[in-house]
Design an enzyme around this catalytic site. Structure first.
Site, mmCIF file in Angstrom:
data_model
loop_
_atom_site.group_PDB
_atom_site.id
_atom_site.type_symbol
_atom_site.label_atom_id
_atom_site.label_comp_id
_atom_site.label_asym_id
_atom_site.label_seq_id
_atom_site.Cartn_x
_atom_site.Cartn_y
_atom_site.Cartn_z
ATOM 1 C CG ASP A 26 1.604 -1.304 1.255
ATOM 2 O OD1 ASP A 26 0.422 -1.247 0.860
ATOM 3 O OD2 ASP A 26 2.320 -2.321 1.115
ATOM 4 C CG HIS A 43 -7.840 3.372 0.257
ATOM 5 N ND1 HIS A 43 -6.547 2.928 0.385
ATOM 6 C CD2 HIS A 43 -8.470 2.468 -0.549
ATOM 7 C CE1 HIS A 43 -6.403 1.799 -0.321
ATOM 8 N NE2 HIS A 43 -7.544 1.506 -0.882
ATOM 9 C CG LEU A 137 6.637 20.158 3.036
ATOM 10 C CD1 LEU A 137 7.879 19.292 3.231
ATOM 11 C CD2 LEU A 137 5.533 19.680 3.977
HETATM 12 C C1 IPE Z 1 2.714 0.410 -3.477
HETATM 13 O O1 IPE Z 1 1.799 -0.318 -2.727
HETATM 14 C C2 IPE Z 1 2.039 1.582 -4.117
HETATM 15 C C3 IPE Z 1 1.457 2.558 -3.218
HETATM 16 C C4 IPE Z 1 1.536 2.621 -1.918
HETATM 17 C C5 IPE Z 1 0.741 3.593 -3.891
HETATM 18 P P1 IPE Z 1 1.123 -1.637 -3.281
HETATM 19 O O2 IPE Z 1 0.288 -2.164 -2.180
HETATM 20 O O3 IPE Z 1 0.443 -1.371 -4.573
HETATM 21 O O4 IPE Z 1 2.398 -2.554 -3.562
HETATM 22 P P2 IPE Z 1 2.540 -4.121 -3.781
HETATM 23 O O5 IPE Z 1 1.550 -4.523 -4.832
HETATM 24 O O6 IPE Z 1 2.232 -4.781 -2.470
HETATM 25 O O7 IPE Z 1 3.965 -4.320 -4.186
HETATM 26 C C1 IPE Z 2 -1.769 1.513 0.158
HETATM 27 O O1 IPE Z 2 -2.524 0.607 0.878
HETATM 28 C C2 IPE Z 2 -2.607 2.472 -0.644
HETATM 29 C C3 IPE Z 2 -2.565 2.257 -2.103
HETATM 30 C C4 IPE Z 2 -1.815 1.399 -2.736
HETATM 31 C C5 IPE Z 2 -3.437 3.098 -2.892
HETATM 32 P P1 IPE Z 2 -3.034 -0.738 0.239
HETATM 33 O O2 IPE Z 2 -4.360 -0.497 -0.382
HETATM 34 O O3 IPE Z 2 -2.008 -1.306 -0.664
HETATM 35 O O4 IPE Z 2 -3.186 -1.629 1.539
HETATM 36 P P2 IPE Z 2 -2.837 -3.167 1.696
HETATM 37 O O5 IPE Z 2 -1.426 -3.361 1.237
HETATM 38 O O6 IPE Z 2 -3.806 -3.924 0.847
HETATM 39 O O7 IPE Z 2 -3.008 -3.422 3.157
HETATM 40 MG MG MG Z 3 -0.485 -2.622 -0.411
#
Ligand code: IPE
Ligand code: IPE
Ligand code: MG
Length: 266
Positions: A26, A43, A137
């Site tokens: 995240d 990303h 792995l």
């Molecule tokens: C959780 O991250 C899902 C992934 C990393 C794929 P999110 O960014 O979607 O989670 P929330 O919405 O903050 O809980």
């Molecule tokens: C995690 O990073 C990747 C996915 C959920 C696909 P985010 O896109 O949730 O990044 P933040 O949380 O907005 O910084």
């Molecule tokens: Mg996020």
């Protein structure tokens, strides 16, 4: 199919290096925002961190790495971000699978794949098939995955397989239908990006997993940050319901602790 010890049914073997690490990657969006870049740039950078993390697992002898790439709730994001994430997934598979294979990595993808376009579905199938015999792995990508989806699909399939057992189903009946039945339960859960929640990741499988949260954003989660998580894990006492005294008593006697919690030679 290998059936692994359930942490609630038996006490699993533990070691200094976690055997299975599960990560919520995240913070990509915030990483990009800090740099006045579009979210998708985060990303892209996140895919590089995935590559480094896989390499680190190979170096440390971690046997299972599970990465949450797209949750069942991430469809709620703006359409263009969802589209770009899908394109990135396709691109990463096309680019990385041969290298994963050379490094002895078995790739698995878990989640409700039926919602992906047919091209991505067949790419996933081919990637899994070409790496199926590898054992150094196991890299699992959770895509359109939700912990509740996983439990429900397992219950439904179990009910179809053993309808007569309604009312008497056990954990052992359910386990083979869960989407990660090929892996032991995670030893270490890591969430980057500062949030301290599970966001519908592996709800069933995290029953006795050690949790580690870090403010480090996923694109900045490097080998040093990963090692810090492993060191934290090494300082935990995994009791699985027993007392600290039981564990210490067994260690002093030099005996493994038996599944019912007493020293094996007691
Ligand atoms: C959780 O991250 C899902 C992934 C990393 C794929 P999110 O960014 O979607 O989670 P929330 O919405 O903050 O809980
Ligand atoms: C995690 O990073 C990747 C996915 C959920 C696909 P985010 O896109 O949730 O990044 P933040 O949380 O907005 O910084
Ligand atoms: Mg996020």
């Amino acid at each position: 199919m290998a059936i692994f010890t359930s942490t609630t049914q038996n006490i699993p073997p533990t070691a200094a290096v976690p055997r299975h690490v599960a990560i919520i990657m995240d913070g990509n969006g915030r990483w990009a925002k800090k740099r006045f870049m579009p979210r998708v740039a985060g990303h892209h950078r996140g895919v590089e961190t995935v590559r480094d993390t896989v390499r680190h697992c190979l170096e440390r002898g971690i046997e299972y790495l599970t990465l949450f790439a797209f949750s069942s709730e991430n469809w709620r994001r703006p359409e263009e971000e969802v589209t770009l994430l899908m394109q990135l997934f396709v691109h990463a598979l096309q680019k990385e699978v041969a290298k994963l294979h050379r490094n002895g990595v078995r790739l698995r993808v878990v989640g409700d794949l039926s919602r992906f376009d047919p091209h991505l579905q067949s790419l996933i199938q081919a990637s899994e098939a070409s790496t199926a015999e590898n054992s150094r792995l196991t890299l699992t990508i959770a895509a359109n995955y939700g912990g509740r989806w996983d439990i429900l699909q397992a219950v439904n399939r179990m009910a179809q397989a053993q309808p007569a057992k309604l009312g008497n189903w056990t954990e052992a009946d359910l386990a083979p239908w869960l989407s990660m039945s090929y892996a032991p339960e995670p030893d270490l859960f890591i969430r980057t990006g500062g949030e301290e929640r599970v966001s519908n990741f592996l709800l069933w499988q995290l029953a006795y997993t050690e949790f580690y949260f870090t403010d480090t954003l996923w694109p900045e989660f490097d080998a040093t940050a990963f090692d810090a998580a492993i060191v934290s894990y090494q300082q935990r006492e995994r009791r699985f319901g027993r007392t600290s005294e039981q564990l210490q008593g067994a260690a002093e006697a030099g005996a493994p602790v038996s599944p019912n919690g007493t020293s094996a030679d007691a």
